[in-house]
Motif scaffolding. Structure first.
Motif, PDB file in Angstrom:
ATOM      1  N   VAL A 122      12.351  -6.397   0.741  1.00  0.00           N
ATOM      2  CA  VAL A 122      11.554  -5.263   1.192  1.00  0.00           C
ATOM      3  C   VAL A 122      10.247  -5.790   1.788  1.00  0.00           C
ATOM      4  O   VAL A 122       9.612  -6.681   1.211  1.00  0.00           O
ATOM      5  CB  VAL A 122      11.257  -4.296   0.033  1.00  0.00           C
ATOM      6  CG1 VAL A 122      10.337  -3.164   0.493  1.00  0.00           C
ATOM      7  CG2 VAL A 122      12.553  -3.730  -0.535  1.00  0.00           C
ATOM      8  N   THR A 123       9.865  -5.245   2.928  1.00  0.00           N
ATOM      9  CA  THR A 123       8.599  -5.586   3.574  1.00  0.00           C
ATOM     10  C   THR A 123       7.819  -4.309   3.850  1.00  0.00           C
ATOM     11  O   THR A 123       8.365  -3.357   4.408  1.00  0.00           O
ATOM     12  CB  THR A 123       8.834  -6.340   4.895  1.00  0.00           C
ATOM     13  OG1 THR A 123       9.545  -7.547   4.637  1.00  0.00           O
ATOM     14  CG2 THR A 123       7.512  -6.677   5.567  1.00  0.00           C
ATOM     15  N   ALA A 124       6.558  -4.293   3.450  1.00  0.00           N
ATOM     16  CA  ALA A 124       5.669  -3.162   3.710  1.00  0.00           C
ATOM     17  C   ALA A 124       4.464  -3.680   4.489  1.00  0.00           C
ATOM     18  O   ALA A 124       3.943  -4.765   4.199  1.00  0.00           O
ATOM     19  CB  ALA A 124       5.228  -2.504   2.405  1.00  0.00           C
ATOM     20  N   GLU A 125       4.020  -2.877   5.445  1.00  0.00           N
ATOM     21  CA  GLU A 125       2.917  -3.307   6.299  1.00  0.00           C
ATOM     22  C   GLU A 125       2.087  -2.098   6.715  1.00  0.00           C
ATOM     23  O   GLU A 125       2.637  -1.009   6.939  1.00  0.00           O
ATOM     24  CB  GLU A 125       3.466  -4.021   7.536  1.00  0.00           C
ATOM     25  CG  GLU A 125       2.399  -4.530   8.488  1.00  0.00           C
ATOM     26  CD  GLU A 125       2.997  -5.285   9.664  1.00  0.00           C
ATOM     27  OE1 GLU A 125       2.861  -6.518   9.698  1.00  0.00           O
ATOM     28  OE2 GLU A 125       3.611  -4.638  10.534  1.00  0.00           O
ATOM     29  N   TYR A 126       0.775  -2.308   6.830  1.00  0.00           N
ATOM     30  CA  TYR A 126      -0.103  -1.272   7.378  1.00  0.00           C
ATOM     31  C   TYR A 126      -0.877  -1.894   8.536  1.00  0.00           C
ATOM     32  O   TYR A 126      -1.568  -2.893   8.364  1.00  0.00           O
ATOM     33  CB  TYR A 126      -1.064  -0.711   6.344  1.00  0.00           C
ATOM     34  CG  TYR A 126      -1.619   0.634   6.761  1.00  0.00           C
ATOM     35  CD1 TYR A 126      -0.966   1.808   6.416  1.00  0.00           C
ATOM     36  CD2 TYR A 126      -2.772   0.729   7.531  1.00  0.00           C
ATOM     37  CE1 TYR A 126      -1.449   3.049   6.817  1.00  0.00           C
ATOM     38  CE2 TYR A 126      -3.263   1.963   7.944  1.00  0.00           C
ATOM     39  CZ  TYR A 126      -2.588   3.117   7.582  1.00  0.00           C
ATOM     40  OH  TYR A 126      -3.060   4.341   7.998  1.00  0.00           O
ATOM     41  N   ALA A 166      -2.910  -6.486  10.628  1.00  0.00           N
ATOM     42  CA  ALA A 166      -1.883  -5.869   9.785  1.00  0.00           C
ATOM     43  C   ALA A 166      -1.669  -6.680   8.512  1.00  0.00           C
ATOM     44  O   ALA A 166      -1.020  -7.739   8.545  1.00  0.00           O
ATOM     45  CB  ALA A 166      -0.572  -5.743  10.557  1.00  0.00           C
ATOM     46  N   PRO A 167      -2.182  -6.220   7.373  1.00  0.00           N
ATOM     47  CA  PRO A 167      -1.795  -6.824   6.093  1.00  0.00           C
ATOM     48  C   PRO A 167      -0.373  -6.397   5.728  1.00  0.00           C
ATOM     49  O   PRO A 167       0.060  -5.285   6.059  1.00  0.00           O
ATOM     50  CB  PRO A 167      -2.815  -6.258   5.114  1.00  0.00           C
ATOM     51  CG  PRO A 167      -3.251  -4.967   5.732  1.00  0.00           C
ATOM     52  CD  PRO A 167      -3.172  -5.157   7.222  1.00  0.00           C
ATOM     53  N   ASN A 168       0.350  -7.292   5.054  1.00  0.00           N
ATOM     54  CA  ASN A 168       1.731  -6.985   4.691  1.00  0.00           C
ATOM     55  C   ASN A 168       2.116  -7.694   3.411  1.00  0.00           C
ATOM     56  O   ASN A 168       1.466  -8.657   2.978  1.00  0.00           O
ATOM     57  CB  ASN A 168       2.691  -7.366   5.832  1.00  0.00           C
ATOM     58  CG  ASN A 168       2.516  -8.807   6.278  1.00  0.00           C
ATOM     59  OD1 ASN A 168       2.934  -9.727   5.592  1.00  0.00           O
ATOM     60  ND2 ASN A 168       1.869  -8.999   7.428  1.00  0.00           N
ATOM     61  N   VAL A 169       3.163  -7.202   2.802  1.00  0.00           N
ATOM     62  CA  VAL A 169       3.707  -7.803   1.597  1.00  0.00           C
ATOM     63  C   VAL A 169       5.224  -7.744   1.684  1.00  0.00           C
ATOM     64  O   VAL A 169       5.800  -6.778   2.189  1.00  0.00           O
ATOM     65  CB  VAL A 169       3.205  -7.080   0.321  1.00  0.00           C
ATOM     66  CG1 VAL A 169       3.610  -5.611   0.326  1.00  0.00           C
ATOM     67  CG2 VAL A 169       3.720  -7.773  -0.936  1.00  0.00           C
ATOM     68  N   SER A 170       5.862  -8.800   1.219  1.00  0.00           N
ATOM     69  CA  SER A 170       7.320  -8.881   1.217  1.00  0.00           C
ATOM     70  C   SER A 170       7.770  -9.330  -0.169  1.00  0.00           C
ATOM     71  O   SER A 170       7.194 -10.255  -0.748  1.00  0.00           O
ATOM     72  CB  SER A 170       7.796  -9.879   2.281  1.00  0.00           C
ATOM     73  OG  SER A 170       9.204 -10.026   2.251  1.00  0.00           O
ATOM     74  N   THR A 185       1.563 -16.066   5.860  1.00  0.00           N
ATOM     75  CA  THR A 185       1.925 -15.464   4.577  1.00  0.00           C
ATOM     76  C   THR A 185       1.757 -16.505   3.475  1.00  0.00           C
ATOM     77  O   THR A 185       1.810 -17.721   3.726  1.00  0.00           O
ATOM     78  CB  THR A 185       3.385 -14.954   4.562  1.00  0.00           C
ATOM     79  OG1 THR A 185       4.285 -16.070   4.666  1.00  0.00           O
ATOM     80  CG2 THR A 185       3.633 -13.982   5.699  1.00  0.00           C
ATOM     81  N   TYR A 186       1.555 -16.020   2.264  1.00  0.00           N
ATOM     82  CA  TYR A 186       1.376 -16.899   1.107  1.00  0.00           C
ATOM     83  C   TYR A 186       2.370 -16.498   0.029  1.00  0.00           C
ATOM     84  O   TYR A 186       2.431 -15.323  -0.361  1.00  0.00           O
ATOM     85  CB  TYR A 186      -0.057 -16.799   0.579  1.00  0.00           C
ATOM     86  CG  TYR A 186      -0.376 -17.819  -0.494  1.00  0.00           C
ATOM     87  CD1 TYR A 186      -0.822 -19.092  -0.158  1.00  0.00           C
ATOM     88  CD2 TYR A 186      -0.223 -17.501  -1.845  1.00  0.00           C
ATOM     89  CE1 TYR A 186      -1.109 -20.028  -1.141  1.00  0.00           C
ATOM     90  CE2 TYR A 186      -0.507 -18.428  -2.831  1.00  0.00           C
ATOM     91  CZ  TYR A 186      -0.946 -19.699  -2.472  1.00  0.00           C
ATOM     92  OH  TYR A 186      -1.221 -20.615  -3.447  1.00  0.00           O
ATOM     93  N   ARG A 187       3.158 -17.459  -0.452  1.00  0.00           N
ATOM     94  CA  ARG A 187       4.166 -17.206  -1.475  1.00  0.00           C
ATOM     95  C   ARG A 187       3.529 -17.223  -2.857  1.00  0.00           C
ATOM     96  O   ARG A 187       2.876 -18.187  -3.243  1.00  0.00           O
ATOM     97  CB  ARG A 187       5.269 -18.259  -1.388  1.00  0.00           C
ATOM     98  CG  ARG A 187       6.467 -17.946  -2.281  1.00  0.00           C
ATOM     99  CD  ARG A 187       7.560 -18.995  -2.145  1.00  0.00           C
ATOM    100  NE  ARG A 187       7.150 -20.270  -2.718  1.00  0.00           N
ATOM    101  CZ  ARG A 187       7.016 -21.398  -2.033  1.00  0.00           C
ATOM    102  NH1 ARG A 187       7.239 -21.427  -0.738  1.00  0.00           N
ATOM    103  NH2 ARG A 187       6.640 -22.523  -2.639  1.00  0.00           N
ATOM    104  N   VAL A 197       2.474 -12.368   0.390  1.00  0.00           N
ATOM    105  CA  VAL A 197       1.450 -11.510   0.979  1.00  0.00           C
ATOM    106  C   VAL A 197       1.019 -12.154   2.282  1.00  0.00           C
ATOM    107  O   VAL A 197       0.989 -13.388   2.403  1.00  0.00           O
ATOM    108  CB  VAL A 197       0.254 -11.316   0.030  1.00  0.00           C
ATOM    109  CG1 VAL A 197       0.674 -10.550  -1.204  1.00  0.00           C
ATOM    110  CG2 VAL A 197      -0.369 -12.663  -0.349  1.00  0.00           C
ATOM    111  N   GLY A 198       0.706 -11.318   3.254  1.00  0.00           N
ATOM    112  CA  GLY A 198       0.390 -11.875   4.556  1.00  0.00           C
ATOM    113  C   GLY A 198      -0.608 -11.036   5.324  1.00  0.00           C
ATOM    114  O   GLY A 198      -0.932  -9.901   4.956  1.00  0.00           O
ATOM    115  N   LEU A 199      -1.064 -11.618   6.406  1.00  0.00           N
ATOM    116  CA  LEU A 199      -1.960 -10.941   7.332  1.00  0.00           C
ATOM    117  C   LEU A 199      -1.671 -11.471   8.724  1.00  0.00           C
ATOM    118  O   LEU A 199      -1.560 -12.684   8.917  1.00  0.00           O
ATOM    119  CB  LEU A 199      -3.424 -11.203   6.974  1.00  0.00           C
ATOM    120  CG  LEU A 199      -4.464 -10.611   7.936  1.00  0.00           C
ATOM    121  CD1 LEU A 199      -4.435  -9.089   7.883  1.00  0.00           C
ATOM    122  CD2 LEU A 199      -5.859 -11.146   7.618  1.00  0.00           C
TER     123      LEU A 199
END
Length: 517
Positions: free
Chosen positions: A432-436, A419-423, A360-362, A372-374
């Protein structure tokens, strides 16, 4: 090689031999710990109450090895998933106590010998909702789950402690079906162990015997499984040695069979044994212009007298060796693990791999800034249903299955995901964390597997590589350091690897309120 892990006496011997190598003088790197798991267990956010993270049973005797990397799991605001890992010795000073519950965290027995008792507990009320249970068209299921846990941590001087914990899990709802002992259990001896510990030179050493939680390693391989009403625990011995930049953890455990009634039906599983050594190394902080990175090699063995793959049942011995690189470098967190699995199942050689990669990157300097992360994960598969060929199915000893789907619909066997994601933190104390997530079979020559390692029957005989896609959302509200709420939503769309065999998509939702002291 495998006989290294045969008895608990080896644990103590290995610690003594390792001590000279652990007397290092370097200082640990500075910075935050890595946490790239978007489905991490519920811990307080921005909590400022409680003790510092626990590194040892008595923090004032700490070896200096970074607390977040000791294999005890994350401690935030003084609280840990494994309550034995908490250190509340600061409350020896009554002036630091803010309310009556704080007095339960340090009950002095003999101030002259530094003996004290810490009491702990949790009440958690949870609701789970699942449509199409088992990925087949059926009426929706609702589980109303209550967890009640009480524990006591007795420190007798500077070298001995005893920890005990009792738990109760109750389940009601609609279409509950057969509920496992990890969710419904009238009374469960969750932990009961004794520690003996001290120092040899500058190295902290210790031995623990009894029933205990064990989380030393990536949570995708070993986890306390906080998702359940009662934790995943083991019976056996664990020993450790820790210097400033090196550590070792040697263990020999048996699994536990979970009943649903009182204490008498939760017994040691003599047929499943887990043993090995986990190491830890603090890497130089000058890497990448300034970082806080750790490398954790491992060598484990999992033996089962009653394992099933394909349509055959037999004895399995599986050896794991590999390593984990994880930590932070500026705004970047990384968590990379590679393990090779070899051994024998019912006369067939095992040749399997698992690879986990997350970062993840802050997006900002503040620790609460969005990330944001992958992540991508791989578990090998192949030939589980062909007894004439090597077994290539990967298998995690007791990993964190909600990492892949909240509803634990699939597991990392014959599996690839991306899975890309954002927190982000929309308001104070809420994360909150969302991921697809996209999921595929690693090979068409094997089934799609559930999180418990059993196949979706028929999927081994159909075409189609896509397992499915999952949209996931989690919110954690740290109402107070002791009280928190977690909500989860997930929509799982079945891919052709499942639909070709008649399986369906599903929706999952969960919410729970947890109070700890």
């Amino acid at each position: 090689m495998t006989r290294v892990f045969m008895g608990s006496s080896v644990c103590a011997l290995a610690i003594v031999i390792a001590c000279p190598a652990f007397a290092q003088t370097g200082s640990p790197a500075q910075g935050g710990s890595a946490q790239t798991d978007p489905t991490a267990a519920n811990v307080p956010v921005n909590a400022d109450k409680g003790a510092k993270p626990a590194g040892t049973p008595t923090a004032e005797k700490d070896s200096g090895y970074p607390a977040e990397a000791e294999g005890y799991g994350a401690t935030t605001g003084g609280y840990n998933i494994s309550r034995w890992a908490e250190d509340w010795s600061k409350y020896k000073d009554p002036a630091k106590r803010d309310d009556p519950l704080d007095s339960l965290k340090y009950i002095s027995i003999d101030s002259g010998s530094n003996s004290y008792l810490t009491l702990s507990g949790e009440i958690r009320a949870r609701v789970n909702f699942t449509s199409n249970q088992g990925l087949v068209e059926t009426d929706a299921q609702r589980l109303d789950i209550l967890r009640v846990v009480g524990g006591a941590d007795l420190h007798l001087g500077d070298h001995f402690r005893v920890f005990g914990e009792l738990a109760n899990g109750t389940v009601g709802g609609v279409n509950t079906g057969a509920v496992a002992g990890t969710q419904r259990n009238d009374l469960f001896l969750q932990q009961a162990f004794a520690d003996v510990y001290g120092k040899v030179g500058n190295v902290e050493v210790g031995v623990r015997g009894g029933r205990q939680e064990f989380t030393d390693g990536i949570s995708l391989l070993v986890s306390a499984r906080d998702n359940n009403a009662v934790m995943f625990v083991l019976d056996g011995v664990r020993a450790w040695a820790k210097g400033k930049t090196l550590r070792a953890d040697v263990f020999d455990f048996n699994f536990v069979n979970y009943g649903t009634e009182g204490l008498s039906d939760d017994k040691t599983d003599k047929d499943t044994r887990f043993s090995g050594i986990s190491l830890g190394v603090v890497l130089p902080e000058k890497l990448f212009g300034g970082s806080k990175l750790f490398f954790d090699p491992l060598l484990w063995r999992l033996r089962s007298r009653d394992q099933i793959w394909g349509q055959r049942r037999g004895v399995e011995e599986r050896i794991y060796y590999g390593g984990r690189l994880w930590g932070t470098a500026g705004p970047l967190t990384v968590d990379y693990t590679v393990t090779r699995e070899e051994g024998n199942f019912n006369g067939r050689p095992i040749k399997a791999w698992q690879v986990f990669a997350a970062q993840t990157y802050r997006l900002g300097k503040d620790k609460s800034a969005p990330r944001v992360g992958l992540r991508g994960d791989y578990g090998s598969g192949g030939d589980a249903f062909d007894p004439t060929k090597p077994l290539r199915t990967s298998f995690s000893p007791f990993g964190n299955n909600i990492y892949y789907t909240y509803g634990v619909f699939v597991g990392p066997i014959n599996y690839i995901d991306a899975a890309p994601n954002v927190s982000f933190q929309p308001i104070a104390k809420v994360r909150v964390t969302a991921e697809y997530e996209f999921m595929w079979r690693a090979t068409l020559n094997d089934a799609v597997y559930r999180s418990n390692g059993t196949p979706y029957l028929g999927t081994q005989n159909v075409g189609g590589r896509e397992i499915g896609q999952a949209a996931r959302l989690q919110a954690v509200w740290s109402i107070t350091p002791r009280l928190s709420f977690t909500g989860r939503l997930e929509h799982f769309k079945a891919g052709d690897a499942l639909t070709n065999a008649g399986y369906k998509g599903t929706n999952f939702g969960a919410g729970w309120l947890s109070f700890r002291f």
